[in-house]
Design a protein around this motif. Structure first.
Motif, short mmCIF file in Angstrom:
data_model
loop_
_atom_site.label_atom_id
_atom_site.label_comp_id
_atom_site.label_asym_id
_atom_site.label_seq_id
_atom_site.Cartn_x
_atom_site.Cartn_y
_atom_site.Cartn_z
N GLY A 102 5.12 -5.28 1.87
CA GLY A 102 3.63 -5.59 1.66
C GLY A 102 3.49 -6.72 2.75
N ALA A 110 1.27 -8.10 5.24
CA ALA A 110 0.21 -7.53 6.05
C ALA A 110 0.32 -8.09 7.61
CB ALA A 110 -1.06 -8.13 5.25
N THR A 161 -5.19 -3.28 5.84
CA THR A 161 -4.85 -4.40 5.18
C THR A 161 -3.50 -4.73 4.95
OG1 THR A 161 -4.94 -3.33 2.77
CG2 THR A 161 -6.80 -4.21 3.60
N THR A 170 -1.55 -3.32 2.62
CA THR A 170 -1.33 -3.99 1.06
C THR A 170 -0.73 -2.28 0.66
OG1 THR A 170 -3.54 -2.87 0.39
CG2 THR A 170 -2.93 -5.45 0.55
#
Length: 470
Positions: free
Chosen positions: A373, A375, A424, A426
Motif C-alpha cells: 500500500g 501510495a 490513490t 490504496t
C-alpha cells in the motif's frame, strides 16, 4: 622606590658639581661613597624607561603601516618623542657625566642636549616617513626609511646645529599630524603630502565595477580637481585604470591622467559591461535551468524505464485498464501464472496487461512496497497514466510426504492477491486462495494444486470484476 630613584638623581647631580669644581678624581671618590648604594636602583629605572620608550611606539607604527592609517603612524612618533624625552631627562646626570669624562666640562651640557635631540629626531623621522610613504605597497622602502632617519639623526647631532633639522622636522611633523585630525583647516597640506609618490613600485591596477562607482567608493579627482586615477586604453577601446602615474606594467606605455570626458566614457563603459554581465548571467542561468530540467527529465525517464517495461500501455477514458503481476516464493516474476490470471480476467470492457512491470520492479523492492500500500511509489511510477487498477499476487508452495501412500507428495499452494487502486495507491481488496495437490513428483503435485486454484479464481472472477468496476 621612586623617592629613592629621585634621591639617586640628586646625588648624581652633586657628583656633577664636584666634577665641575674639583675634577674627576674627587668626583669618582665622592660617587663611590654617596651614590654607590643607590646606583643599582637608578639603573633599574633607566632600563624601565628605555623599554617603554623603545617598545611602546612599535605596535602603533606597525598597525599604521599595515592598516594604511597615517594618523596612527604619526601618533607613534609623538609617543616616541614623549617617552624618549622622559628617558633622556632621567638619564641626564649620567649622560652629562659621560660627556664631561669624554669631552671635558666645557660644552658638555650642549653636547648632551644635541645628542638627545638627534635621538628624538630619528624617531620622529621614522614615523613621519611611515605617514607619507606607501610602505605597505613597497616593503623595501621600510629599510630605506630606517637608514634615512638614522642619517638625519647623525647629521643633527654632529654636523648641523640642532636648530636646523630638529626645527624643520618638528614643524613638518606637527603640521602633518594636525592635517590628519583637522582636514578642513589643513586640507591643502594634506593634499600636497598625499601627492608625494616616492614609491618605486609599479602602478597597481584598479578593479572598479559599476556598483563601486554608483556607491561612490571610487573618486577620480582630488578636491582641487587633480586626478587620482590614471588610465591606459587598449586597442579595442577598453579602459584599464591604475592608482598612480607611471607606465603600464605589461605594455610599458605611459599612463594618462583621467579627465572629466574620459571619466564619462569610463562610466559608460562600465555601465555597458554591467548590462552585458547581467544579460550573460541571465543567459547562463536559463541555460543551467534548461540543462537541469533536461537532466532531471533524463533521470526521470531512466527511472521509469527501469521499472516499467511496457510504457506504451496507457490508460484510456473509455475502458478499464488493469495491470497484473505475480511473483513466486523465490521473489521472481512468475510469467505463466501472471498471464493465466490476466487471461482469466479478460472481458470486453477490460484491457488487461501482464507486461507492464520489469524484473527490476521486483528485485529493487518496488513490488513489495506497492503490495503493502505505498501510495508514494505508485505516484512516482506514474501508474495512473497506465492503468486504473493493479493486481499483485504472491504465490507460495510447500510439500509434504504422504506416509500412507509411498512416493506420493502433497503440494500446499497458495496465492495472496491485492487489488490496488492506481489513483490513490490504496489496497481496495485482498484475499488468499489456497489448494492442495498430490503427485509422484513436486512439479506434478504443484501443477494439480495450481489448477484447482485457477478454478477457484474463475469462480471469484465476477467478484473481482465488480470490485474493479465499483
Amino acid at each position: 622606590m621612586i623617592l629613592e630613584m629621585l634621591k639617586t638623581i640628586r646625588l648624581l647631580s652633586e657628583v656633577l658639581l664636584v666634577t665641575y669644581h674639583s675634577g674627576p678624581e674627587l668626583a669618582a671618590k665622592k660617587a663611590k661613597e654617596r651614590v654607590g648604594p643607590y646606583i643599582r636602583m637608578y639603573l633599574k629605572g633607566l632600563v624601565f624607561w628605555a623599554l617603554i620608550a623603545i617598545l611602546s611606539p612599535i605596535p602603533f607604527l606597525i598597525l599604521g603601516i599595515i592598516g594604511g592609517w597615517r594618523w596612527l603612524s604619526a601618533l607613534s612618533g609623538i609617543l616616541w618623542a614623549v617617552w624618549a624625552f622622559f628617558l633622556l631627562v632621567w638619564a641626564l646626570p649620567i649622560g652629562v657625566l659621560i660627556e664631561i669624562l669624554t669631552g671635558g666640562i666645557k660644552g658638555s651640557g650642549q653636547r648632551y642636549i644635541r645628542w638627545v635631540s638627534g635621538v628624538i629626531v630619528v624617531g620622529l623621522c621614522i614615523s613621519l616617513y611611515a605617514s607619507i610613504v606607501p610602505i605597505k605597497a613597497n616593503l623595501p622602502m621600510f629599510f630605506v626609511l630606517i637608514v634615512g632617519s638614522l642619517i638625519l639623526g647623525i647629521l643633527n647631532a654632529w654636523i648641523f646645529s640642532r636648530k636646523v633639522i630638529t626645527t624643520v622636522v618638528s614643524i613638518i611633523f606637527v603640521l602633518l599630524t594636525l592635517s590628519f585630525f583637522f582636514p578642513m583647516s589643513f586640507e591643502t597640506l594634506g593634499e600636497k603630502i598625499s601627492e608625494i609618490d616616492v614609491s618605486t613600485a609599479e602602478p597597481e591596477r584598479l578593479y572598479i565595477t559599476q556598483d563601486s562607482i554608483e556607491r561612490g567608493e571610487i573618486k577620480f579627482f582630488r578636491p582641487d580637481g587633480k586626478p587620482r586615477v590614471w588610465y591606459y586604453r587598449t586597442e579595442d577601446g577598453k579602459f584599464e585604470l591604475f592608482n598612480r602615474k607611471g607606465s603600464h606594467p605589461i605594455y610599458k606605455k605611459k599612463l594618462k591622467p583621467v579627465t572629466t570626458d574620459i571619466v564619462s566614457q569610463i562610466e559608460n563603459q562600465f555601465k555597458a559591461e554591467a548590462e552585458r554581465r547581467i544579460q550573460e548571467e541571465q543567459r547562463r542561468r536559463e541555460e543551467a535551468e534548461r540543462l537541469a530540467r533536461r537532466e532531471a527529465e533524463q533521470q526521470r525517464e531512466a527511472f521509469l524505464n527501469r521499472y516499467l517495461s511496457n510504457r506504451s500501455f496507457v490508460n484510456r477514458p473509455d475502458s478499464q485498464e488493469v495491470a497484473v503481476l505475480v511473483i513466486d516464493e523465490q521473489n521472481r516474476v512468475n510469467l505463466d501464472i501472471t498471464q493465466k490470471i490476466a487471461s482469466l480476467l479478460k472481458i470486453k470492457r477490460f484491457n488487461i496487461t501482464s507486461s507492464l512491470f520489469s524484473g527490476k520492479f521486483v528485485s529493487d523492492g518496488m513490488f513489495e512496497r506497492i503490495f503493502n500500500g505505498s501510495a508514494g511509489d505508485v505516484s512516482n511510477l506514474e501508474l495512473p497514466k497506465h492503468s486504473d487498477y493493479i493486481i499483485l499476487g504472491k504465490k507460495s508452495v510447500n510439500f509434504t510426504e504422504n506416509p500412507d501412500l509411498m512416493d506420493v507428495l502433497t503440494a500446499h499452494a497458495a496465492i495472496e492477491i491485492h487489488v490496488i487502486y492506481a489513483r490513490t495507491g490504496t489496497v481496495v481488496d485482498s484475499f488468499n486462495v489456497s489448494e492442495v495437490g498430490a503427485g509422484f513428483s513436486k512439479p506434478n503435485a504443484e501443477s494439480i494444486a495450481m489448477e484447482r486454484i485457477f478454478k477457484k479464481l474463475e469462480e471469484r472472477k465476477m467478484d473481482i470484476i465488480r470490485k474493479i468496476e465499483a
